[in-house]
Design an enzyme around this catalytic site. Structure first.
Site, PDB file in Angstrom:
ATOM      1  N   GLU A 200       0.969  -1.148  -0.096  1.00  0.00           N
ATOM      2  CA  GLU A 200       0.085   0.101   0.117  1.00  0.00           C
ATOM      3  C   GLU A 200       1.141   1.256   0.073  1.00  0.00           C
ATOM      4  OE1 GLU A 200      -2.136  -0.789   3.575  1.00  0.00           O
ATOM      5  OE2 GLU A 200      -0.982   0.327   4.836  1.00  0.00           O
ATOM      6  N   HIS A 235       8.124  -0.575  14.030  1.00  0.00           N
ATOM      7  CA  HIS A 235       6.858  -0.573  13.871  1.00  0.00           C
ATOM      8  C   HIS A 235       6.116  -1.213  15.212  1.00  0.00           C
ATOM      9  CE1 HIS A 235       6.645   0.560   9.605  1.00  0.00           C
ATOM     10  NE2 HIS A 235       7.697  -0.365   9.469  1.00  0.00           N
ATOM     11  N   ARG A 292      -9.077  -7.041  20.178  1.00  0.00           N
ATOM     12  CA  ARG A 292      -8.520  -7.666  21.673  1.00  0.00           C
ATOM     13  C   ARG A 292      -8.402  -6.162  22.506  1.00  0.00           C
ATOM     14  NH1 ARG A 292      -3.430  -5.452  20.326  1.00  0.00           N
ATOM     15  NH2 ARG A 292      -2.830  -6.075  18.363  1.00  0.00           N
TER      16      ARG A 292
END
Lengths: 500, 170
Positions: A200, A235, A292
């Protein structure tokens, strides 16, 4: 409510969940691997059951064994925490099939959101903005080059099954696409058992802004505002705060509504997080939904005043959401620092060993969610997070000051931690001014070195080492030994599987 | 009590003597005027020329490895043992200008990026080790020459083994 909750996790999050259950007077069962016999979560629970050997596949990821243990011990609910089985829709489904309540969303929503490609398509259909890119994974470098040309460099390669930064690569030019693709596929394969990778557009100078959402089984939804988690190494988030300096009331309302739209689109039925990237011009793009409880949930709890884990348990039991959108307010500012056993000077390599000495900072508005104690072994088998330090302040500057002092007073000896590095980030002028983009660490911290230690401090350290040794020789019994008497030694091992 | 300690690559002779009035400290034969104020387990307060500093200390006796927390930092302090004198330490990463590369934890070598005899620049990639499902890039701490390469791609390594050694160019 539930008879007994099995907490299918370890470390600080298992302890956090056990705390919530105990405050609700619900009995708890901890599960553990052979490496975690003396772990804090095992000590904290009412009962504990051994799952198997240290490797996660044979213990914390072993679905059959966890279900078996739940039944043996009469557990009618399982809280998966984060990581491990938390976003495994097969596990959620298995719990549903076995008549055990999975404390999380329904299996179908987890499945749909877990497939990043499908989730993206669902958002496109619902009108939630997404980042332009490939619609399906591919393995052919030429195809990646083609798409990269179409959306423009730089591009981001991502694992379709992934999360947490594993299997991700940023590519700046066509020449490096092939190497990056191979690396991403290799990492995806080893982390998720699935090497599907897609591409992307990479948004430059982006902020990671996520919204805490909540749904119940009666079609009610609410969001609990944003968390900014732009400070990431490889990240993975290391510092989170709320509110974000980049989000004003208007944008907050717009993004919050989009986040609820995402939850609604997949019929979400518990606590979840919708992650967005926010660009310079305040455009936001749906990244993914984490189905979660998040690592960084405490900052929301501090600012909104809601115990998210208790709410998870209540909602899973079939109760309606106890929160209403129009009653929710943000109050003050909260920051979380994740304390990892890792060496910031050595590419964040995880460190392991015995935690020889441990002391938490204390004071008003300081919270430590921990999974360790003095004398515990930090093993090499699992995520190297030791604890989380969370502070609240009347405003950002106040919270920052409190966090810096708390970091200074957080003593962990025996394993290398990220504390000096975290402090350096908080002291950086760009952090102070709120110029926090997801490339903060590579941009501003690459040259980081720990501060010089004053000559007198070096001397004091040397002398203290010798004094400590003398003390131990003089009083070998009274607190002399480094190995703190673990409660296990005094109470012995308890019988596991009472009643049967 | 006399100890030989290594701190940030430098060896110190530290002597602490209990006297009638308190303590006498010497570092490398130089008197140090530190006044211990207060003791609790693993914690010392020292008055250093008027400034009070708190130090937390813990020692792993088996390894002779101590850690001291002062000024918000943790300093690793290694006791000099016979093994160390023979140059067999496994704890220290940089010894006598050599960077010894170990696996950070048991893991798999994804790639060895250098050859024996190769000159490397500071921060040049030496090898990639996969552990905790993440690929960890290990880079040179300084400009130097690769002296030893003991492993190849795909090897499984423990933390004790030295994967490769880089020697500093002075």
């Amino acid at each position: 409510m539930f008879n007994k909750i099995l907490v299918a996790n370890r470390g600080e999050i298992a302890c956090r969940i056990l705390q919530a259950a105990s405050e609700m007077n619900i009995p708890t069962l901890a599960v553990y691997s052979e490496a975690d016999e003396k772990a804090l979560h095992v000590l904290k629970a009412d009962e504990a059951a051994l799952l198997g050997p240290a490797p996660a596949l044979e213990s914390y990821l072993n679905i059959d064994r966890i279900i078996e243990v739940a039944k043996e011990h009469g557990c009618d609910a399982i809280h998966p925490g984060y990581g491990f089985l938390a976003e495994n829709h097969n596990f959620a489904k298995r719990c549903e099939d076995e008549g055990i309540t999975f404390i999380g969303s329904n299996a179908e929503s987890i499945r749909a959101m877990g497939n990043k490609v499908e989730a993206r398509q669902m958002m496109v259909n619902s009108g939630v903005p997404v980042i332009p890119g490939m619609e399906a994974p591919a393995a052919d470098a030429a195809k990646f080059k083609e798409h990269a040309e179409a959306v423009g460099y730089p591009v981001l390669l991502k694992a379709a099954a992934g999360g947490g930064g594993k299997g991700m690569r940023v590519v700046h030019d066509p020449d490096s696409i092939e190497d990056a693709l191979n690396g991403a596929m290799r990492e995806a394969k080893s982390a998720f058992g699935d090497d599907s990778v897609y591409l992307e557009k990479y948004i430059e100078e982006p902020r990671h802004i996520e919204f805490q959402v909540f749904g119940d089984k009666h079609g009610n939804y609410a969001h609990l505002f944003e968390r900014e988690c732009s400070i990431q190494r490889r990240h993975q988030k290391i510092i989170e705060e709320t509110p974000s300096v980049a989000v004003d009331d208007g944008l907050r309302k717009k993004m919050g509504e989009a986040a609820v739209m995402v939850a609604r689109a997949c019929n979400y039925t518990n606590a979840g997080t919708v992650e967005f990237l926010l660009d310079k011009n305040k455009n936001f793009y749906f990244l993914e939904m984490n189905t979660r409880i998040q690592v960084e949930h405490p900052i929301t709890e501090m600012v909104v005043g809601v115990d998210l884990v208790k709410e998870q348990i209540r909602v899973a039991s079939g109760k309606k959401l106890s929160i209403r959108q129009d009653q929710l307010r943000q109050h003050g500012h909260a920051i979380e620092c994740r304390i990892y056993a890792e060496d910031a000077l050595n590419n964040f390599l995880p460190s392991s060993g015995k935690l020889l000495f441990y002391r938490e900072p204390s004071g008003p508005f300081i919270r430590v969610d921990t999974g360790v104690y003095s004398g515990v072994d930090v093993s090499v088998y699992y995520d190297p997070i030791l604890s989380k330090l969370i502070v609240w302040g009347e405003n950002r500057a106040d919270a920052l000051e409190r966090m810096k002092k708390a970091l200074d007073n957080y003593i962990l000896l025996g394993v290398t931690t990220s504390i000096p590095y975290l402090k350096a980030i908080l002291e950086h002028e760009k952090f102070i001014s709120g110029e926090t983009y997801t490339d903060f660490i590579p941009t501003y911290m690459a040259e980081w070195k720990p501060p010089q230690v004053a000559e007198d401090s070096l001397k004091a350290a040397l002398i203290s080492v010798v004094l400590n040794e003398m003390n131990q020789k003089a009083a070998p019994v009274e607190g002399g030994e480094q190995e703190m008497p673990s409660p296990w030694k005094t109470i012995g091992k308890w019988e596991i599987g009472m009643g049967g | 009590m006399d100890s030989e300690l290594i701190l940030i690559g430098k060896q110190y002779s530290v002597s602490v003597e209990k006297t009638k009035d308190g303590y006498k400290f010497k570092i490398d034969d130089e008197q140090a005027d530190f006044m211990p104020i207060d003791f609790e387990t693993n914690c010392f307060k020292l008055n250093i020329n008027g400034t009070v500093k708190t130090v937390y200390v813990a020692t792993d006796k088996k390894k002779g490895q101590s850690y001291a927390h002062i000024d918000g930092m943790v300093l690793p302090i290694q006791a000099v043992t016979e093994e160390l004198e023979e140059g067999m330490s496994s704890a220290e990463e940089i010894i006598d200008g050599k960077q010894l590369i170990h696996a950070p934890m048991p893991g798999k070598i994804v790639k060895i990026a250098v050859e024996e005899g190769q000159e490397v620049k500071e921060k040049q990639l030496l090898c990639v080790v996969e552990a905790m499902k993440m690929e960890n890039e290990i880079r040179a701490k300084f400009e130097g020459v690769v002296k030893e390469v003991n492993n190849k791609d795909g090897d499984l390594v423990g933390t004790e083994e030295t994967i490769l050694i880089v020697e500093k160019i002075e």
